[in-house]
Design a protein around this motif. Structure first.
Motif, PDB file in Angstrom:
ATOM      1  N   UNK A 136       0.697  -1.204   0.002  1.00 46.65           N
ATOM      2  CA  UNK A 136      -0.177   0.099  -0.005  1.00 46.65           C
ATOM      3  C   UNK A 136       0.943   1.243   0.000  1.00 46.65           C
ATOM      4  N   UNK A 137       1.805   1.286   0.660  1.00 47.38           N
ATOM      5  CA  UNK A 137       2.891   2.328   0.914  1.00 47.38           C
ATOM      6  C   UNK A 137       3.467   2.787  -0.430  1.00 47.38           C
ATOM      7  N   UNK A 138       3.939   1.638  -0.846  1.00 49.32           N
ATOM      8  CA  UNK A 138       4.676   1.666  -2.300  1.00 49.32           C
ATOM      9  C   UNK A 138       3.796   2.035  -3.654  1.00 49.32           C
ATOM     10  N   UNK A 139       2.457   1.648  -3.571  1.00 53.02           N
ATOM     11  CA  UNK A 139       1.578   2.262  -4.479  1.00 53.02           C
ATOM     12  C   UNK A 139       0.896   3.766  -4.195  1.00 53.02           C
ATOM     13  N   UNK A 140       1.119   4.176  -2.893  1.00 54.99           N
ATOM     14  CA  UNK A 140       0.738   5.529  -2.604  1.00 54.99           C
ATOM     15  C   UNK A 140       1.920   6.309  -3.058  1.00 54.99           C
ATOM     16  N   UNK A 141       3.231   5.890  -2.866  1.00 54.26           N
ATOM     17  CA  UNK A 141       4.215   6.890  -3.009  1.00 54.26           C
ATOM     18  C   UNK A 141       4.553   6.733  -4.568  1.00 54.26           C
ATOM     19  N   UNK A 142       4.348   5.745  -5.303  1.00 52.84           N
ATOM     20  CA  UNK A 142       4.209   5.794  -6.810  1.00 52.84           C
ATOM     21  C   UNK A 142       3.488   6.833  -7.370  1.00 52.84           C
ATOM     22  N   UNK A 143       2.296   6.876  -6.912  1.00 49.30           N
ATOM     23  CA  UNK A 143       1.147   7.863  -7.477  1.00 49.30           C
ATOM     24  C   UNK A 143       1.466   9.159  -7.061  1.00 49.30           C
ATOM     25  N   UNK A 144       2.131   9.369  -5.883  1.00 45.33           N
ATOM     26  CA  UNK A 144       2.459  10.767  -5.469  1.00 45.33           C
ATOM     27  C   UNK A 144       3.724  11.154  -6.348  1.00 45.33           C
ATOM     28  N   UNK A 145       4.789  10.017  -6.309  1.00 42.14           N
ATOM     29  CA  UNK A 145       5.955  10.632  -7.011  1.00 42.14           C
ATOM     30  C   UNK A 145       5.367  11.002  -8.686  1.00 42.14           C
TER      31      UNK A 145
END
Length: 219
Positions: free
Chosen positions: A21-30
């Motif tokens: 979940x964290x990786x997907x969140x950060x991928x979208x934010x980046x």
């Protein structure tokens, strides 16, 4: 006598999904040049569905149009990577087997989008649950009682004969709104102190303790 049904939260209760979940969140934010978060940050942001997660993750001045783009990017990435590091918590698979062997019906009700539920359930818990429900547009999300009562109807059990199991204050409120007792597990995304402050009345530190509470009907 044990409860006739156990209704489980998914993230933080049955599955440790926080890294994916964290990786997907950060991928979208980046992707949209926005600040990112640590795993510990995201632990405290999950529980109310991915729309709320991304709403909280984007900067406060983000336009609705841009927010929707970030959310769509998150969903696309997570759909492809939800199994990368996710795994069941110790003992929960065996606990579900033990409950089923004792005649307890088991279901999942999650605020995770319904599209993500099938892959996770089929991969980690094939044929182990009587019903699994993610967030759908035609149903309110937890802590509203509607999805829990819908799941109970599918498996033919009254709220009076069921117990709800979760790891957060959202789950405690969900159980209360559904007219059901709640077992709060302490291995998930919230500290025990947070659960107690939210009104937890029965806590399980291990899967064995959780199973004993369900089968012993002591909540």
């Amino acid at each position: 006598m044990p409860y006739k049904a156990a209704i489980f939260d998914l993230d933080g209760t049955l599955l440790n999904t926080i890294t994916d979940l964290t990786w997907a969140t950060n991928y979208a934010l980046k992707h949209y040049h926005m600040p990112t978060y640590t795993v510990e940050d995201v632990k405290h942001m999950v529980g109310n569905g991915v729309a709320k997660l991304i709403r909280d993750a984007v900067p406060a001045n983000t336009s609705e149009e841009l927010y929707q783009k970030v959310l769509a990017t998150f969903k696309e990435h997570y759909a492809d990577h939800s199994l990368d590091t996710t795994a069941p918590y110790p003992g929960v698979t065996e606990a579900v087997d033990q409950l089923r062997a004792a005649g307890v019906k088991c279901a999942v009700v999650s605020n995770k989008p319904d599209f993500a539920i099938a892959d996770l359930m089929n991969h980690f818990f094939p044929n182990k649950f009587d019903f699994a429900l993610g967030q759908r547009d035609n149903l309110k999300r937890k802590p509203d009682a509607e999805p829990v009562l819908f799941a109970l109807k599918q498996i033919g059990v009254s709220p009076n004969d069921a117990v709800y199991i979760g790891d957060s204050e959202v789950d405690i409120a969900t159980a209360r709104n559904s007219g059901m007792p709640c077992i709060s597990v302490t291995w998930g995304f919230r500290d025990k102190e947070v659960l107690l402050a939210a009104g937890a009345t029965a806590c399980a530190d291990t899967a064995d303790e959780m199973t004993a509470l369900i089968l012993g009907h002591e909540v």
